[in-house]
Write a protein that holds these residues in place. Structure first.
Motif, PDB file in Angstrom:
ATOM      1  N   SER A 145      67.821  -9.697   1.123  1.00  0.00           N
ATOM      2  CA  SER A 145      67.991  -9.915   2.554  1.00  0.00           C
ATOM      3  C   SER A 145      69.216 -10.786   2.822  1.00  0.00           C
ATOM      4  N   SER A 146      69.444 -11.795   1.969  1.00  0.00           N
ATOM      5  CA  SER A 146      70.610 -12.662   2.118  1.00  0.00           C
ATOM      6  C   SER A 146      71.901 -11.893   1.911  1.00  0.00           C
ATOM      7  N   TYR A 147      71.882 -10.942   0.984  1.00  0.00           N
ATOM      8  CA  TYR A 147      73.063 -10.126   0.732  1.00  0.00           C
ATOM      9  C   TYR A 147      73.471  -9.375   1.999  1.00  0.00           C
ATOM     10  N   PHE A 148      72.499  -8.781   2.682  1.00  0.00           N
ATOM     11  CA  PHE A 148      72.812  -8.045   3.907  1.00  0.00           C
ATOM     12  C   PHE A 148      73.264  -8.996   5.011  1.00  0.00           C
ATOM     13  N   ALA A 149      72.677 -10.199   5.047  1.00  0.00           N
ATOM     14  CA  ALA A 149      73.057 -11.167   6.072  1.00  0.00           C
ATOM     15  C   ALA A 149      74.493 -11.638   5.891  1.00  0.00           C
ATOM     16  N   GLN A 150      74.945 -11.725   4.633  1.00  0.00           N
ATOM     17  CA  GLN A 150      76.286 -12.228   4.350  1.00  0.00           C
ATOM     18  C   GLN A 150      77.343 -11.130   4.370  1.00  0.00           C
ATOM     19  N   SER A 151      76.908  -9.882   4.256  1.00  0.00           N
ATOM     20  CA  SER A 151      77.862  -8.777   4.238  1.00  0.00           C
ATOM     21  C   SER A 151      78.106  -8.274   5.655  1.00  0.00           C
ATOM     22  N   GLU A 152      78.968  -7.308   5.759  1.00  0.00           N
ATOM     23  CA  GLU A 152      79.268  -6.732   7.065  1.00  0.00           C
ATOM     24  C   GLU A 152      78.414  -5.509   7.348  1.00  0.00           C
ATOM     25  N   GLN A 153      77.381  -5.316   6.542  1.00  0.00           N
ATOM     26  CA  GLN A 153      76.508  -4.170   6.742  1.00  0.00           C
ATOM     27  C   GLN A 153      75.498  -4.460   7.845  1.00  0.00           C
ATOM     28  N   LEU A 154      74.671  -3.465   8.157  1.00  0.00           N
ATOM     29  CA  LEU A 154      73.690  -3.615   9.218  1.00  0.00           C
ATOM     30  C   LEU A 154      72.667  -4.685   8.849  1.00  0.00           C
ATOM     31  N   PRO A 155      72.268  -5.545   9.795  1.00  0.00           N
ATOM     32  CA  PRO A 155      71.232  -6.546   9.510  1.00  0.00           C
ATOM     33  C   PRO A 155      69.988  -5.886   8.928  1.00  0.00           C
ATOM     34  N   THR A 156      69.547  -6.373   7.783  1.00  0.00           N
ATOM     35  CA  THR A 156      68.436  -5.762   7.060  1.00  0.00           C
ATOM     36  C   THR A 156      67.567  -6.842   6.435  1.00  0.00           C
ATOM     37  N   ARG A 157      66.249  -6.698   6.548  1.00  0.00           N
ATOM     38  CA  ARG A 157      65.308  -7.608   5.915  1.00  0.00           C
ATOM     39  C   ARG A 157      64.342  -6.812   5.051  1.00  0.00           C
ATOM     40  N   LEU A 158      63.973  -7.387   3.888  1.00  0.00           N
ATOM     41  CA  LEU A 158      63.014  -6.752   2.991  1.00  0.00           C
ATOM     42  C   LEU A 158      61.872  -7.705   2.686  1.00  0.00           C
ATOM     43  N   TRP A 159      60.692  -7.115   2.450  1.00  0.00           N
ATOM     44  CA  TRP A 159      59.516  -7.829   1.984  1.00  0.00           C
ATOM     45  C   TRP A 159      58.955  -7.030   0.807  1.00  0.00           C
ATOM     46  N   LEU A 160      58.713  -7.690  -0.338  1.00  0.00           N
ATOM     47  CA  LEU A 160      58.301  -7.005  -1.566  1.00  0.00           C
ATOM     48  C   LEU A 160      57.102  -7.703  -2.195  1.00  0.00           C
ATOM     49  N   SER A 161      56.265  -6.912  -2.874  1.00  0.00           N
ATOM     50  CA  SER A 161      55.116  -7.486  -3.567  1.00  0.00           C
ATOM     51  C   SER A 161      54.669  -6.544  -4.677  1.00  0.00           C
ATOM     52  N   CYS A 162      54.208  -7.126  -5.803  1.00  0.00           N
ATOM     53  CA  CYS A 162      53.684  -6.321  -6.910  1.00  0.00           C
ATOM     54  C   CYS A 162      52.709  -7.169  -7.715  1.00  0.00           C
ATOM     55  N   ASP A 163      51.580  -6.575  -8.106  1.00  0.00           N
ATOM     56  CA  ASP A 163      50.594  -7.279  -8.931  1.00  0.00           C
ATOM     57  C   ASP A 163      50.586  -6.781 -10.373  1.00  0.00           C
ATOM     58  N   GLY A 164      51.575  -5.947 -10.719  1.00  0.00           N
ATOM     59  CA  GLY A 164      51.652  -5.394 -12.066  1.00  0.00           C
ATOM     60  C   GLY A 164      51.075  -4.007 -12.195  1.00  0.00           C
ATOM     61  N   ASN A 165      50.294  -3.570 -11.190  1.00  0.00           N
ATOM     62  CA  ASN A 165      49.725  -2.228 -11.181  1.00  0.00           C
ATOM     63  C   ASN A 165      50.184  -1.420  -9.978  1.00  0.00           C
ATOM     64  N   GLN A 166      50.346  -2.100  -8.857  1.00  0.00           N
ATOM     65  CA  GLN A 166      50.822  -1.428  -7.659  1.00  0.00           C
ATOM     66  C   GLN A 166      51.845  -2.320  -6.976  1.00  0.00           C
ATOM     67  N   ALA A 167      52.745  -1.678  -6.272  1.00  0.00           N
ATOM     68  CA  ALA A 167      53.810  -2.423  -5.599  1.00  0.00           C
ATOM     69  C   ALA A 167      53.956  -1.906  -4.174  1.00  0.00           C
ATOM     70  N   GLY A 168      54.426  -2.792  -3.311  1.00  0.00           N
ATOM     71  CA  GLY A 168      54.664  -2.407  -1.930  1.00  0.00           C
ATOM     72  C   GLY A 168      55.952  -3.014  -1.433  1.00  0.00           C
ATOM     73  N   GLY A 169      56.582  -2.333  -0.521  1.00  0.00           N
ATOM     74  CA  GLY A 169      57.815  -2.827   0.072  1.00  0.00           C
ATOM     75  C   GLY A 169      57.881  -2.474   1.543  1.00  0.00           C
ATOM     76  N   PHE A 170      58.544  -3.325   2.314  1.00  0.00           N
ATOM     77  CA  PHE A 170      58.671  -3.143   3.766  1.00  0.00           C
ATOM     78  C   PHE A 170      60.101  -3.511   4.131  1.00  0.00           C
ATOM     79  N   LEU A 171      60.740  -2.676   4.913  1.00  0.00           N
ATOM     80  CA  LEU A 171      62.140  -2.888   5.297  1.00  0.00           C
ATOM     81  C   LEU A 171      62.301  -2.713   6.788  1.00  0.00           C
ATOM     82  N   LEU A 172      63.070  -3.608   7.388  1.00  0.00           N
ATOM     83  CA  LEU A 172      63.481  -3.472   8.781  1.00  0.00           C
ATOM     84  C   LEU A 172      64.999  -3.509   8.824  1.00  0.00           C
ATOM     85  N   GLN A 173      65.580  -2.664   9.656  1.00  0.00           N
ATOM     86  CA  GLN A 173      67.039  -2.591   9.740  1.00  0.00           C
ATOM     87  C   GLN A 173      67.464  -2.391  11.189  1.00  0.00           C
TER      88      GLN A 173
END
Length: 292
Positions: free
Chosen positions: A143-171
């Motif tokens: 998320s910091s990379y997108f904030a510092q670059s000239e690309q579109l504002p983007t935020r990510l949320w990630l989670s994994c317990d070792g068996n399943q993973a989830g991700g959420f993105l807003l742009q």
């Protein structure tokens, strides 16, 4: 039956914001199965896989995107390749002597780490971007990379317990001509503030329709698109392995044959072994008969 290996896009109809949700279950387990990864590495690699799928959905290209994290610490390499067809594979390298049960957190596992984003389109030029792993976790770093670059504002949320993973993105998409800058900024702050309330288990297992209702039940303009399947696929093959072997100097190949009797090549991603005999090597070199 509910799909658990999917990417699903959504948009806020009355504002210039889009989003993506990714859930990985069986596909992640397939990617991890060939390797005896410690729990903390399973979790990191799962988060990276979710991030790779999320970011690939923001790109309109045909080809492959690679996320590769490197450091001099306990985890020397994390790498995930993802295609425009939402297939992925991944690998990790670590040092058992440096990795202890108390070694936790992104900075302890990958001190002074950096993440390289590589896009290899079928047509067009190759692109690379560098991300310093400075956030408290992988999602914050990206998320910091997108904030510092000239690309579109983007935020990510990630989670994994070792068996399943989830991700959420807003742009935030390019603003429409009649958009009010202040209203747009307030809207972005509002939807990201609500996403910050996501819990780890919700990211991993809550169905997207329920997750969006939990976050934005007071919003009437969220439109959810059909889910797209995500798969674990290793694209190694005997032909590709042979082509790589053919780039080795013939003298070195013959020396290997003399020492071992055959040449074994293992795929670092799926651990599939390809064996090449003396006759196979002669064919690769385009020789009618094997020279001695």
């Amino acid at each position: 039956m509910m799909q658990t290996d999917v990417a699903q896009r959504f948009i806020f109809d009355n504002t210039d914001i889009r989003g993506e949700r990714v859930q990985l279950n069986a596909s992640l387990q397939e990617a991890l199965a060939p390797h005896a990864y410690p729990q903390m590495i399973k979790e990191l690699l799962g988060e990276l896989a979710a991030a790779a799928v999320l970011l690939s959905t923001t790109l309109k290209f045909e080809g492959r995107m690679t996320l590769q994290a490197r450091s001099s610490g306990p985890v020397s390499l994390l790498m995930v390749e993802c295609t425009d067809q939402r297939t992925f594979r991944g690998i990790a390298r670590w040092d058992d002597e440096q990795l202890t049960p108390t070694t936790t957190g992104l900075h302890a596992l990958l001190p002074d780490g950096h993440l390289v984003i590589t896009i290899d389109p079928v047509k067009g030029a190759r692109y690379q971007g560098l991300v310093a792993l400075e956030g408290e976790n992988l999602a914050e770093s990206l998320s910091s990379y997108f904030a510092q670059s000239e690309q579109l504002p983007t935020r990510l949320w990630l989670s994994c317990d070792g068996n399943q993973a989830g991700g959420f993105l807003l742009q935030a998409l390019p603003a429409s001509k009649d958009a009010d800058a202040k209203t747009t900024a307030e809207r972005w702050q509002h939807v990201t503030f609500l996403a910050d309330t996501l819990k780890q288990d919700e990211l991993q297992s809550l169905p997207t329709v329920d997750l969006l209702h939990r976050l934005y039940h007071e919003e009437e303009d969220v439109r959810l698109f059909d889910a797209q399947e995500v798969k674990y696929v290793c694209n190694c093959s005997r032909e590709r392995t042979g082509n790589a072997l053919a780039t080795v100097a013939p003298a070195d190949l013959r020396e290997m044959l003399e020492e071992q009797g055959q040449i074994d090549m293992d795929c670092q991603f799926c651990n599939t072994r390809y064996t090449f005999t003396e006759q196979d090597v002669a064919s690769l070199l385009g020789e009618g008969e094997t020279r001695h």
